[in-house]
Design a protein around this motif. Structure first.
Motif, short mmCIF file in Angstrom:
data_model
loop_
_atom_site.label_atom_id
_atom_site.label_comp_id
_atom_site.label_asym_id
_atom_site.label_seq_id
_atom_site.Cartn_x
_atom_site.Cartn_y
_atom_site.Cartn_z
N ASP A 284 0.85 -1.20 0.00
CA ASP A 284 0.00 0.00 0.00
C ASP A 284 0.88 1.24 0.00
O ASP A 284 2.00 1.21 0.53
N ASN A 408 1.55 2.59 7.81
CA ASN A 408 0.97 1.89 6.67
C ASN A 408 1.37 0.41 6.69
O ASN A 408 0.79 -0.42 6.02
N HIS A 425 -0.94 -4.07 8.20
CA HIS A 425 -0.74 -4.97 7.04
C HIS A 425 -0.06 -4.24 5.89
O HIS A 425 -0.29 -3.05 5.67
N LEU A 426 0.73 -5.03 5.16
CA LEU A 426 1.50 -4.46 4.04
C LEU A 426 0.59 -4.07 2.88
O LEU A 426 0.88 -3.12 2.16
N ALA A 427 -0.49 -4.80 2.70
CA ALA A 427 -1.24 -4.65 1.44
C ALA A 427 -2.74 -4.77 1.65
O ALA A 427 -3.43 -5.40 0.85
N ASP A 428 -3.27 -4.17 2.73
CA ASP A 428 -4.70 -4.29 3.01
C ASP A 428 -5.47 -3.03 2.65
O ASP A 428 -6.68 -2.94 2.89
N THR A 430 -5.14 -0.12 4.08
CA THR A 430 -5.40 0.74 5.24
C THR A 430 -4.09 1.11 5.94
O THR A 430 -3.05 0.48 5.71
CA LIG Z 1 -1.42 -1.15 5.01
#
Ligand SMILES: [Ca+2]
Ligand SMILES: CCCCCCCCCCCCC/C=C/[C@@H](O)[C@H](COP(=O)(O)O)NC(=O)CCCCC
Ligand SMILES: Nc1ncnc2c1ncn2[C@@H]1O[C@H](COP(=O)(O)OP(=O)(O)O)[C@@H](O)[C@H]1O
Length: 555
Positions: A284, A408, A425-428, A430
């Motif tokens: 993200d 992030n 989370h790396l890629a959620d 949010t």
């Molecule tokens: Ca994130």
């Protein structure tokens, strides 16, 4: 996997012992086990080969089975003809050998390159093995062949060039990866270059340096891709075009948070191996805007107050290298400033997890996988961007804050191995918004110390944490501001108060620390762009799941 590829199983020699070695294109594994043979008079066992089925070729005499060991083809770095060392049995049989270089897991998420040589007693067998392994490696299509490398020679302990030359370049050449290397001559050299370079020539971009250097490369890449696709970065609501070219980070900086939080360690060899085997981790990206003007992107920490002040103080001591942060951290802690303002945020309603739960983002994270599915569905909708109906209603918090942090990702780093927000989370899609309200020095110290131990740093009445998709911050002295002229005047005023506070006047504004770079404005609007970029990484492996590999790969 090609239809022509059949399992290959032979008895081969390694260090004068017989091994049953199997290459299975179905399971994509190279495996071997020691057959513990009783040798014939010449001390030699017979080797055989069989295609189409698993076959146990016999060594002469008894066999006792030893542990089965294996390596996935995806973790084989290269295969090459073995150098003959002139052993006694080789003079008789002129055997041909091949050496397999592969990834071995060491402690604490470290990866190392190990090698193993197997000898065949005839050339035909050797060719079968060599060709089969080569062919399987060629089919690993996610691996880069040609990379563009930027080295910051002044990052961290100023070892970037040496780290690349001694630790990384030899591994790249072993894996037949070619690289165009640019040693930067000034700040923004890499970023500017990325706007000119022929990107299609490369399978990835590598930066050697710290979070600041990564940030520079990321800005160059995202900016270039948006420019090529006609997207105006100043429009905070514009859906940005995803960057599919991966970025690799060879850690050689002061904090190395992005590397540490995506790989599990800041180790140049480990990162080089993740690049070589072609790992991919979506990430993200937060964008920060002020009055419809794009300021910066961030992937790790956006921090106002404590971390902004740490950055500001540390910049003056850049010559000290990484220890500048310890000194400025201590000074900032002692100064104990708090800043007044308003934070508004839009919680992520559909978030599958919360910042207070214990479900950490790991390799193959189900939360990030679900976010990817949602993203793919949203991309099929006619109006995509940062506004989604599923998000919660805006909420507002006012007060005096010691720190306002947006994480992030976990922001794990050597100083804080679990990070600022361990469950981020790396890629959620949010970020975790952490508000630390004004409190005593002692209480703030207790909060800080908990970043370094197992206790929950959010479990204090003066700390709030929210999982958000968007947030706004307006410092008190910027409130009611609605035009650019006012803004300039107030920025000027804030600057005076920040740098030269008149006697009795509290410092008015802090600055935003955006992945280690200062932002020009304290009043900002931030949105999270789900999985905008990709890294050569895989997230942090669960030691309990990779333990078998750690042990089995060690020879
Ligand atoms: Ca994130
Ligand atoms: C009493 C002990 C207290 C220890 C508290 C430690 C908490 C540390 C959390 C650090 C989070 C770091 C997030 C990442 C920030 C980087 O982007 C940034 C730039 O890095 P680089 O380009 O490599 O220089 N680093 C920092 O802002 C340094 C923060 C240090 C705080 C002490
Ligand atoms: N050749 C150079 N001279 C000066 N600054 C540079 C150079 N190359 C890159 N930079 C800048 O240095 C800053 C810090 O780099 P980084 O590698 O993150 O080191 P550190 O982790 O020590 O802060 C980045 O903002 C980057 O833009």
């Amino acid at each position: 996997m090609g239809p022509d590829l059949q399992p290959l199983s032979s008895t081969l020699l390694r260090k004068n012992r017989c091994y049953e070695v199997t290459l299975d294109p179905g399971s994509q594994e190279l495996s071997w086990r020691d057959l513990q043979p009783r040798r014939n008079r010449a001390g030699i066992c017979l080797a055989g080969v069989h295609y189409g089925a698993r076959h146990l070729a016999c060594c002469t005499g008894e066999q006792s089975l030893s542990a089965f060991q294996s390596v996935p083809v995806s973790e084989i770095i290269s295969v090459e003809e073995a150098a003959i060392d002139g052993g006694k049995w080789q003079q008789t049989f002129k055997p041909c050998g091949f050496t397999v270089h592969y990834v071995r897991r060491a402690r604490k998420h470290r990866w190392r390159c190990s090698e193993m040589t197997f000898w065949c007693n005839d050339e035909q067998l050797y060719n079968q093995w060599f060709q089969a392994l080569k062919r399987l490696l060629e089919l690993q299509t996610s691996r880069p062949k040609h990379l563009l490398v930027y080295i910051n020679p002044f990052g961290g302990k100023r070892q970037g060039k040496q780290i690349f030359d001694k630790k990384v370049a030899p591994l790249f050449s072993l894996a037949a990866i070619s690289a165009d290397v640019i040693v930067t001559e000034r700040a923004n050299h890499a970023k500017d270059n990325l706007f000119e370079v022929e990107l299609d020539k490369y399978d990835g971009i590598v930066c050697v340096g710290g979070d600041g250097m990564f940030s520079e490369v990321m800005h160059g890449l995202i900016g270039r891709i948006q420019k090529d696709s006609g997207i105006d970065q100043n429009n905070s609501r514009a859906p940005l075009t995803q960057c599919n070219i991966r970025i690799g980070i060879i850690p050689a900086g002061s904090t190395d948070c992005v590397c540490y939080a995506t790989v599990g360690i800041n180790d140049p060899v480990t990162s080089a191996l993740h690049i070589i085997i072609g790992d991919s981790q979506n990430l993200d990206v937060c964008s920060a805007h002020h009055n419809n003007t794009f300021l910066k992107y961030s992937v790790s920490l956006m921090g106002y107050g404590f971390y902004g002040d740490v950055l500001k103080t540390s910049e003056k001591n850049r010559w000290m290298g990484p220890s500048r942060y310890d000194i400025s951290g201590f000074k900032t802690f002692l100064s104990h400033h708090s800043y007044e303002g308003t934070v508004s945020f839009r919680p992520a309603k559909q978030a599958l997890a919360s910042p207070r739960d214990k479900q950490l983002c790991k390799f193959g994270c189900p939360v990030c996988r679900q976010a990817k599915k949602q993203l793919e569905m949203q991309q099929k909708e006619p109006f995509v961007g940062l506004e989604h109906n599923e998000d919660g209603d805006w909420q507002t918090v006012r007060g005096k804050f010691i720190a306002i942090n947006a994480a992030n990702m976990s922001c794990a780093c050597p100083r804080s191995p679990k990070g600022l927000s361990p469950a981020a989370h790396l890629a959620d899609g949010t970020a975790d918004l952490i508000l630390v309200r004004k409190c005593s020095r002692f209480k703030f110290l207790r909060h800080l110390i908990r970043h370094t131990n197992k206790e929950d740093q959010f479990d204090f009445p003066f700390v709030e944490v929210y999982r958000v998709k968007k947030f706004l911050f307006t410092p008190k002295h910027y409130e009611e501001e609605d035009n650019d002229n006012n803004d300039v005047a107030k920025k000027h005023f804030a600057h005076i108060c920040t740098e030269k506070p008149p006697c009795g006047c509290r410092r008015v504004n802090s600055i935003w620390n955006c992945d280690g770079e200062p932002l020009d404005h304290p009043s900002i609007e931030v949105g999270v762009h789900c999985q905008l970029i990709k890294l050569f990484a895989r997230g942090i492996e669960d030691p309990s799941k990779s333990k078998d590999h750690v042990d089995s790969n060690r020879l």
